[in-house]
Scaffold this active site. Structure first.
Site, PDB file in Angstrom:
ATOM      1  N   ASP A 150      -1.035   4.654   7.102  1.00  0.00           N
ATOM      2  CA  ASP A 150      -1.721   4.632   5.756  1.00  0.00           C
ATOM      3  C   ASP A 150      -3.082   5.315   5.803  1.00  0.00           C
ATOM      4  OD1 ASP A 150      -3.971   2.304   5.720  1.00  0.00           O
ATOM      5  OD2 ASP A 150      -1.989   1.604   6.845  1.00  0.00           O
ATOM      6  N   ASP A 175      -1.927  -3.552  -2.955  1.00  0.00           N
ATOM      7  CA  ASP A 175      -2.886  -4.032  -1.653  1.00  0.00           C
ATOM      8  C   ASP A 175      -3.898  -5.035  -2.058  1.00  0.00           C
ATOM      9  OD1 ASP A 175      -5.033  -4.050   0.248  1.00  0.00           O
ATOM     10  OD2 ASP A 175      -5.327  -2.002   0.378  1.00  0.00           O
ATOM     11  N   GLU A 203      -6.201  -7.992  -0.855  1.00  0.00           N
ATOM     12  CA  GLU A 203      -6.808  -8.631   0.352  1.00  0.00           C
ATOM     13  C   GLU A 203      -8.317  -8.933   0.035  1.00  0.00           C
ATOM     14  OE1 GLU A 203      -8.370  -5.481   2.987  1.00  0.00           O
ATOM     15  OE2 GLU A 203      -6.882  -4.262   2.004  1.00  0.00           O
TER      16      GLU A 203
END
Length: 277
Positions: free
Chosen positions: A76, A165, A167
């Protein structure tokens, strides 16, 4: 012979001033103290990338140990990698890639075209990810921004569904100032809107520790949304509630080649199956 009092006082002031300057000079050469957990990470909005918060909070690096299941290497990348030599990665065994497309509702990766198109041209199966910031805009609004700027899906056999994503906050409070229920609602809004716009369920990228802390270990997404777990160790470890298995695993941020390195939990035909839906 004793100096006159006025002269002695003047000399004393000079010594004091000199000592102060010396102390200030010494302070300038000392290393900065590490930031607190809530102050760590990039200071500029948009500069976050997949795993940045995980590395800062959980940062033990490792390499995968042997497994009975075939795994497929992936990477990634974000703007931090700039223009990527995709053919080199392909030759090293990397078969799939995810590229950061957007963050919030105002940031777009300036290298997205080279990274997203270049990985495809090299032969990889590729997809895009969105770095979620629940403190800046709603989940649905961010899903729309993502889809409109690189996160859409097409059934061409080489395009993976988008990734949320979600986090550690690299800009402030770990859970973005949200309660567990508020965080779950935000994530649900993003995932629902992405499904409405693309017909696909987005993958959720997170770490188990963050998920427990910021969603209360909510278990309601595992039945529909694939899991991409971040854990820099030799094994995947415990998964967030609701997921019986992981689809992808980010196992290191210091791979042998550019970008973070990942394992798809299956052979390359399973990567293609996810792309095809």
């Amino acid at each position: 012979m004793r100096r006159p009092i006025a002269v002695a006082q003047s000399h004393s002031r000079l010594l004091t001033s000199g000592a102060l300057l010396a102390a200030q000079s010494l302070l300038l050469t000392l290393p900065a103290l590490p930031a607190s957990a809530d102050d760590s990470g990039p200071a500029v909005r948009g500069s976050a990338h997949m795993g940045a918060g995980v590395l800062a909070h959980e940062g033990v690096q490792g390499r995968p140990t042997g497994t009975r299941v075939a795994q497929t290497e992936g990477v990634d990348v974000s703007s931090h990698q700039g223009n990527v030599a995709w053919s080199t990665l392909w030759k090293s065994g990397v078969k799939w890639a995810y590229v950061k497309a957007t963050e919030g509702t105002s940031y777009r990766n300036p290298y997205f075209a080279q990274q997203y198109g270049g990985s495809y041209d090299a032969g990889m199966i590729r997809g895009a990810y969105h770095f979620g910031t629940p403190d800046t805009a709603g989940g649905a609004a961010q899903a729309d921004y993502f889809v409109d700027h690189g996160g859409a899906w097409s059934k061409d056999g080489r395009t993976l569904p988008g990734v949320l994503d979600i986090e550690y906050n690299p800009y402030g409070a770990t859970c973005y100032g949200r309660t567990s229920s508020q965080m779950v609602s935000w994530i649900r809004d993003f995932l629902n809107r992405y499904k409405q716009r693309t017909g696909r369920h987005a993958t959720v990228y997170t770490s188990t520790n963050w998920w427990k802390q910021c969603t209360g270990n909510y278990s309601g997404f595992g039945a529909s949304n694939p899991l991409w777990v971040a854990r820099y160790a030799s094994t995947v470890g415990p998964l967030p509630a609701g997921w019986g298995f992981h689809t992808m695993w980010q196992y290191t941020s210091t791979g042998p080649t550019v970008g973070d390195h990942d394992k798809f939990n299956g052979a390359v035909d399973r990567v293609k199956a996810l792309a095809n839906g």
